[in-house]
Design an enzyme around this catalytic site. Structure first.
Site, PDB file in Angstrom:
ATOM      1  CB  SER A 135      -3.841   1.837  -1.176  1.00 45.20           C
ATOM      2  OG  SER A 135      -4.293   3.045  -2.326  1.00 45.20           O
ATOM      3  CE  LYS A 161      -1.415   3.211  -4.309  1.00 43.75           C
ATOM      4  NZ  LYS A 161      -1.002   1.856  -4.947  1.00 43.75           N
ATOM      5  CE  LYS A 163      -6.242   3.126  -5.792  1.00 41.17           C
ATOM      6  NZ  LYS A 163      -5.315   3.538  -7.106  1.00 41.17           N
ATOM      7  CG  ASP A 188      -2.614   5.265  -7.669  1.00 41.63           C
ATOM      8  OD1 ASP A 188      -2.635   4.906  -8.556  1.00 41.63           O
ATOM      9  OD2 ASP A 188      -2.737   3.674  -7.589  1.00 41.63           O
ATOM     10  CD  GLU A 213       1.158   3.181  -7.271  1.00 42.89           C
ATOM     11  OE1 GLU A 213       1.399   3.721  -6.664  1.00 42.89           O
ATOM     12  OE2 GLU A 213       0.468   2.502  -8.057  1.00 42.89           O
ATOM     13  CG  ASP A 238       0.243  -0.602 -10.212  1.00 45.34           C
ATOM     14  OD1 ASP A 238       0.348  -1.454 -10.605  1.00 45.34           O
ATOM     15  OD2 ASP A 238      -0.788   0.079  -9.266  1.00 45.34           O
ATOM     16  CE  LYS A 262      -0.087  -2.941  -7.467  1.00 48.76           C
ATOM     17  NZ  LYS A 262      -1.821  -2.164  -8.358  1.00 48.76           N
ATOM     18  N   GLY A 290      -0.803  -2.837  -3.936  1.00 50.00           N
ATOM     19  CA  GLY A 290      -1.564  -4.332  -3.346  1.00 50.00           C
ATOM     20  C   GLY A 290      -2.590  -3.918  -4.592  1.00 50.00           C
TER      21      GLY A 290
HETATM   22  O1  OSB Z   1      -3.287   0.696  -8.160  1.00 53.93           O
HETATM   23  O2  OSB Z   1      -2.307   0.300  -6.180  1.00 53.93           O
HETATM   24  C1  OSB Z   1      -3.469   0.183  -7.050  1.00 53.93           C
HETATM   25  C2  OSB Z   1      -6.755  -1.834  -5.331  1.00 53.93           C
HETATM   26  C3  OSB Z   1      -6.695  -2.012  -6.684  1.00 53.93           C
HETATM   27  C4  OSB Z   1      -6.086  -1.895  -7.951  1.00 53.93           C
HETATM   28  C5  OSB Z   1      -5.309  -0.553  -8.115  1.00 53.93           C
HETATM   29  C6  OSB Z   1      -4.350  -0.562  -6.943  1.00 53.93           C
HETATM   30  C7  OSB Z   1      -5.115  -0.934  -5.280  1.00 53.93           C
HETATM   31  C8  OSB Z   1      -4.745  -0.165  -4.622  1.00 53.93           C
HETATM   32  C9  OSB Z   1      -4.966  -0.586  -3.068  1.00 53.93           C
HETATM   33  O3  OSB Z   1      -4.487   0.462  -4.493  1.00 53.93           O
HETATM   34  C10 OSB Z   1      -4.018  -1.194  -2.658  1.00 53.93           C
HETATM   35  C11 OSB Z   1      -4.126  -2.441  -1.551  1.00 53.93           C
HETATM   36  O4  OSB Z   1      -4.527  -3.527  -1.732  1.00 53.93           O
HETATM   37  O5  OSB Z   1      -4.202  -1.958  -0.356  1.00 53.93           O
HETATM   38 MG    MG Z   2      -1.853   2.145  -8.473  1.00 49.93          MG
END
Ligand code: OSB
Ligand code: MG
Length: 367
Positions: A135, A161, A163, A188, A213, A238, A262, A290
């Protein structure tokens, strides 16, 4: 088996670089660790709450409060540890799934160690390699993003992924797609859009993304269903999925075609497994997300990812993607785009207790 004593640690841990999403930016994580002691064994859990209430209402401080004042005092010294027992002991505590999950997953680790089995086996999974995705947070510019994508693909990640947020989406992603025509890419949005952005979101539909996402507000099942009907790209939820009841609702309404599970977000393995079973029965794909966990929380995520329904790469990057040095020994390492649980009992990795104590800015014992 009784939980004889519990400890909670607050451990600051700095990410290699800031991680920016449409919801929050974080570089200095505060890791909340729970240790449950019983029968000469220690079960470990990590609370995934963030430093700020921008992803979900819980924060590390609300978790500390609820863990130390309500959740742990209700279970330490009780008859025996077990998911049903925890649920009964906490019947009066509303919400706070992240705080609850930290204890629930530590209890699973403790039981697995007592039974001398790996955690993944204890929860119904297997000792198998699980595919890994990465991510990537919002970057200063498109050049930096392309550099990141390239180096992660070279490291062997099976899915990338990225953001997005309004204005840093369509053109940016078109650039990534042009440069990496065959890579498995997804985005995401962390709830940064509304249905007023439909035309913009439709433009993402031509980029061959594996999924989008959480584009809309958490819990907007109707909106997500409407959006899913207007797009070819699968939507993945999510933030919207806080429980099996939420998942049922999303599946019924057609709000998504994929779920990011999660365990820390939904209250632990018990609830995560209910969601897994629901998705499996309805043919909905899933993967394990995660929350920038340390190696302790990652161990739980890896274990969950070994359940049969988790077929898509999870956000379960190895330790070095996040930290100069993790809190566990050995650290998580990726081989051929996969992580594999260790064969030893429980979470398999050993939290570095001396280092955790050294780094902790707060520690409490519940007896
Ligand atoms: O939206 O998936 C998410 C990290 C913190 C809070 C929300 C998200 C995330 C990530 C990171 O996308 C995923 C990771 O732990 O590598
Ligand atoms: Mg997410």
């Amino acid at each position: 088996m009784q939980i004889e004593r519990a400890e909670v640690f607050l451990v600051p841990l700095r990410l290699h670089e800031p991680f920016e999403s449409s919801a929050a930016t974080v570089q200095d994580r505060t890791i909340v660790l729970v240790a449950l002691h019983g029968d000469g064994q220690t079960g470990w859990g990590e609370c995934v709450a963030g430093e700020t209430p921008y992803y979900s209402p819980e924060t590390t401080e609300t978790a500390w409060h609820v863990l130390t004042r309500f959740l742990l005092p209700a279970v330490v010294g009780g008859a025996h540890v077990g998911v049903g027992v925890l649920r009964n002991a906490w019947a009066a505590v509303r919400g706070h799934p992240m705080a609850k999950a930290a204890v629930e997953m530590a209890a699973w680790d403790l039981q697995a160690k007592r039974d001398n089995v790996p955690l993944c086996v204890a929860i119904g999974g297997a000792l198998r390699a699980v595919p890994v995705g990465v991510s990537i947070g919002l970057q200063h510019d498109d050049y930096a993003l392309l550099e990141h994508v390239e180096s992660f693909l070279e490291e062997g990640y099976l899915r990338v992924k990225i953001k997005i947020s309004p204005g840093r989406d369509v053109d940016m992603m078109r650039g990534v797609r042009d440069r990496f025509p065959t890579a498995s890419l997804m985005v995401d949005a962390n709830s940064a859009y509304t249905m007023a952005d439909l035309e913009r979101l439709r433009e993402l539909d031509d980029l061959g993304l594996t999924m989008i996402e959480e584009p809309l507000a958490p819990g907007d099942f109707g909106g997500h269903a409407e959006l899913q009907a207007a797009l070819r790209t699968p939507l993945c939820l999510d933030e919207s999925i806080g429980s099996a009841v939420d998942a049922e609702r999303a599946l019924e309404m057609g709000s998504c075609r994929v779920i990011n599970v999660k365990p820390g977000r939904v209250g632990g393995f018990d609830e995560a497994r209910s969601i897994h079973d629901l998705c499996l029965a309805s043919g909905v794909a899933m993967w394990c997300g995660g929350m920038l966990e340390s190696g302790v929380g990652r161990a739980h995520n890896v274990a969950l990812s070994t359940l049969p329904g988790f077929t898509l790469p999870g956000d379960i990057s190895p330790s070095r993607r996040y930290w100069e040095r993790d809190l566990i020994d050995p650290e998580w390492e990726m081989a051929d785009g996969a992580l594999t649980p260790l064969a030893s009992p429980g979470i398999g990795v050993e939290p570095d207790r001396a280092r955790i104590e050294n780094l902790s800015v707060r520690r409490t014992v519940i007896v």
